[in-house]
Motif scaffolding. Sequence first.
Motif, PDB file in Angstrom:
ATOM      1  N   ILE A  25       0.999  -1.355   0.026  1.00 20.51           N
ATOM      2  CA  ILE A  25       0.198   0.355   0.041  1.00 20.51           C
ATOM      3  C   ILE A  25       0.763   1.496  -0.174  1.00 20.51           C
ATOM      4  N   ASN A  26       1.861   1.460   0.821  1.00 14.96           N
ATOM      5  CA  ASN A  26       3.027   2.171   1.026  1.00 14.96           C
ATOM      6  C   ASN A  26       3.462   2.751  -0.421  1.00 14.96           C
ATOM      7  N   ALA A  27       4.103   1.659  -0.952  1.00 18.36           N
ATOM      8  CA  ALA A  27       4.372   1.352  -2.331  1.00 18.36           C
ATOM      9  C   ALA A  27       3.834   2.043  -3.540  1.00 18.36           C
ATOM     10  N   LEU A  28       2.597   2.873  -3.389  1.00 17.05           N
ATOM     11  CA  LEU A  28       1.961   3.586  -4.330  1.00 17.05           C
ATOM     12  C   LEU A  28       2.484   4.632  -4.754  1.00 17.05           C
ATOM     13  N   PRO A  29       2.532   5.810  -3.526  1.00 18.01           N
ATOM     14  CA  PRO A  29       3.086   6.894  -3.778  1.00 18.01           C
ATOM     15  C   PRO A  29       4.340   6.810  -5.209  1.00 18.01           C
ATOM     16  N   LEU A  30       5.330   5.893  -4.158  1.00 13.04           N
ATOM     17  CA  LEU A  30       6.552   5.931  -5.561  1.00 13.04           C
ATOM     18  C   LEU A  30       6.161   5.692  -6.305  1.00 13.04           C
ATOM     19  N   ILE A  31       5.214   4.123  -7.158  1.00 12.72           N
ATOM     20  CA  ILE A  31       5.329   3.826  -7.915  1.00 12.72           C
ATOM     21  C   ILE A  31       4.248   5.047  -9.639  1.00 12.72           C
ATOM     22  N   LEU A  32       3.582   5.796  -8.654  1.00 18.22           N
ATOM     23  CA  LEU A  32       3.123   6.922  -9.131  1.00 18.22           C
ATOM     24  C   LEU A  32       3.565   8.091 -10.536  1.00 18.22           C
ATOM     25  N   GLU A  33       5.205   7.658  -9.931  1.00 19.85           N
ATOM     26  CA  GLU A  33       5.976   8.585  -9.998  1.00 19.85           C
ATOM     27  C   GLU A  33       6.828   8.250 -11.286  1.00 19.85           C
ATOM     28  N   GLU A  34       6.808   6.817 -11.067  1.00 25.16           N
ATOM     29  CA  GLU A  34       7.712   6.505 -12.585  1.00 25.16           C
ATOM     30  C   GLU A  34       6.539   6.040 -13.538  1.00 25.16           C
ATOM     31  N   ILE A  35       6.834   7.219 -14.194  1.00 25.13           N
ATOM     32  CA  ILE A  35       6.542   7.779 -15.552  1.00 25.13           C
ATOM     33  C   ILE A  35       5.891   6.361 -16.437  1.00 25.13           C
ATOM     34  N   ASP A  36       7.028   5.484 -16.644  1.00 26.81           N
ATOM     35  CA  ASP A  36       6.598   4.502 -17.968  1.00 26.81           C
ATOM     36  C   ASP A  36       5.898   2.984 -16.504  1.00 26.81           C
ATOM     37  N   THR A  37       5.348   3.737 -15.846  1.00 27.92           N
ATOM     38  CA  THR A  37       4.737   2.000 -14.770  1.00 27.92           C
ATOM     39  C   THR A  37       3.341   2.374 -15.662  1.00 27.92           C
ATOM     40  N   THR A  38       2.960   1.678 -16.501  1.00 26.49           N
ATOM     41  CA  THR A  38       1.300   2.199 -17.174  1.00 26.49           C
ATOM     42  C   THR A  38       0.302   1.727 -16.537  1.00 26.49           C
ATOM     43  N   THR A  39       0.764   0.661 -16.012  1.00 26.41           N
ATOM     44  CA  THR A  39      -0.097  -0.129 -15.088  1.00 26.41           C
ATOM     45  C   THR A  39       0.430  -0.688 -13.654  1.00 26.41           C
ATOM     46  N   TRP A  40      -0.223  -0.763 -12.820  1.00 25.93           N
ATOM     47  CA  TRP A  40       0.866  -1.632 -11.067  1.00 25.93           C
ATOM     48  C   TRP A  40      -0.097  -1.774 -10.268  1.00 25.93           C
ATOM     49  N   PHE A  41      -0.706  -3.575 -10.220  1.00 28.77           N
ATOM     50  CA  PHE A  41      -1.550  -4.173  -9.338  1.00 28.77           C
ATOM     51  C   PHE A  41      -0.797  -3.871  -7.972  1.00 28.77           C
ATOM     52  N   ALA A  42      -1.391  -4.469  -6.695  1.00 25.78           N
ATOM     53  CA  ALA A  42      -0.660  -5.232  -5.406  1.00 25.78           C
ATOM     54  C   ALA A  42      -2.191  -5.755  -5.687  1.00 25.78           C
ATOM     55  N   VAL A  43      -2.011  -7.526  -5.383  1.00 27.26           N
ATOM     56  CA  VAL A  43      -3.280  -8.016  -4.752  1.00 27.26           C
ATOM     57  C   VAL A  43      -2.544  -8.766  -3.486  1.00 27.26           C
ATOM     58  N   GLN A  44      -3.808  -9.391  -3.299  1.00 24.00           N
ATOM     59  CA  GLN A  44      -3.555 -10.478  -2.000  1.00 24.00           C
ATOM     60  C   GLN A  44      -3.839 -11.785  -2.939  1.00 24.00           C
ATOM     61  N   PHE A  45      -3.235 -12.934  -2.920  1.00 23.58           N
ATOM     62  CA  PHE A  45      -4.046 -14.412  -3.164  1.00 23.58           C
ATOM     63  C   PHE A  45      -4.750 -15.000  -2.003  1.00 23.58           C
ATOM     64  N   GLY A  46      -3.935 -15.014  -1.174  1.00 28.31           N
ATOM     65  CA  GLY A  46      -4.206 -15.974   0.356  1.00 28.31           C
ATOM     66  C   GLY A  46      -4.015 -14.952   1.136  1.00 28.31           C
ATOM     67  N   PRO A  47      -4.819 -15.378   2.074  1.00 27.23           N
ATOM     68  CA  PRO A  47      -3.773 -15.430   3.749  1.00 27.23           C
ATOM     69  C   PRO A  47      -2.308 -15.014   3.566  1.00 27.23           C
ATOM     70  N   THR A  48      -1.348 -15.431   2.933  1.00 23.90           N
ATOM     71  CA  THR A  48       0.012 -15.345   3.462  1.00 23.90           C
ATOM     72  C   THR A  48       0.404 -14.983   1.770  1.00 23.90           C
ATOM     73  N   THR A  49      -0.133 -14.894   0.983  1.00 29.36           N
ATOM     74  CA  THR A  49       0.168 -14.767  -0.792  1.00 29.36           C
ATOM     75  C   THR A  49      -0.177 -13.089  -0.992  1.00 29.36           C
ATOM     76  N   PHE A  50       0.661 -13.020  -1.420  1.00 28.43           N
ATOM     77  CA  PHE A  50       0.807 -11.503  -2.052  1.00 28.43           C
ATOM     78  C   PHE A  50       1.068 -11.284  -3.774  1.00 28.43           C
ATOM     79  N   GLY A  51       1.258 -10.128  -4.418  1.00 29.43           N
ATOM     80  CA  GLY A  51       1.281 -10.066  -5.383  1.00 29.43           C
ATOM     81  C   GLY A  51       1.572  -8.696  -6.209  1.00 29.43           C
ATOM     82  N   ILE A  52       2.649  -8.363  -7.202  1.00 30.09           N
ATOM     83  CA  ILE A  52       2.466  -7.625  -7.917  1.00 30.09           C
ATOM     84  C   ILE A  52       2.372  -7.697  -9.393  1.00 30.09           C
ATOM     85  N   PHE A  53       1.197  -6.778 -10.209  1.00 31.12           N
ATOM     86  CA  PHE A  53       2.176  -7.019 -11.237  1.00 31.12           C
ATOM     87  C   PHE A  53       1.322  -6.070 -12.009  1.00 31.12           C
ATOM     88  N   ASP A  54       2.451  -5.292 -13.077  1.00 29.49           N
ATOM     89  CA  ASP A  54       2.996  -4.066 -13.464  1.00 29.49           C
ATOM     90  C   ASP A  54       3.198  -4.621 -14.480  1.00 29.49           C
TER      91      ASP A  54
END
Length: 101
Positions: A25-54
């Motif tokens: 969640i706290n990474a989002l402001p830094l990601i917003l500064e990246e001009i070429d990061t067109t799409t960025w998703f932080a997700v939770q797949f399960g209780p302990t499993t998370f992911g990032i798709f960009d």
Amino acid sequence: MVKVGLLLRLEAKPGKEADVASFLINALPLILEEIDTTTWFAVQFGPTTFGIFDAFPHEEGRNAHIAGKVADILRATWSEMLSCPPSIEKHSILAAKLSGQ
């Protein structure tokens, strides 16, 4: 148009699930500064499993992201939060639909 992307899987250590969620969640402001990061998703797949798709318009954007602030923080702190190193997959995007927020 986005052409390349990354998919990361993050497995939290027991009791560190909130820390991983907070990191993402706290990474989002830094990601917003990246001009070429067109799409960025932080997700939770399960209780302990998370992911990032960009996604990025070109390889240079993906490389800049890999060398960016969020990646630096993750490299410095993953061993505190994660049970194993992040799984990182580079991929090519064949088709996409992107809309404004």
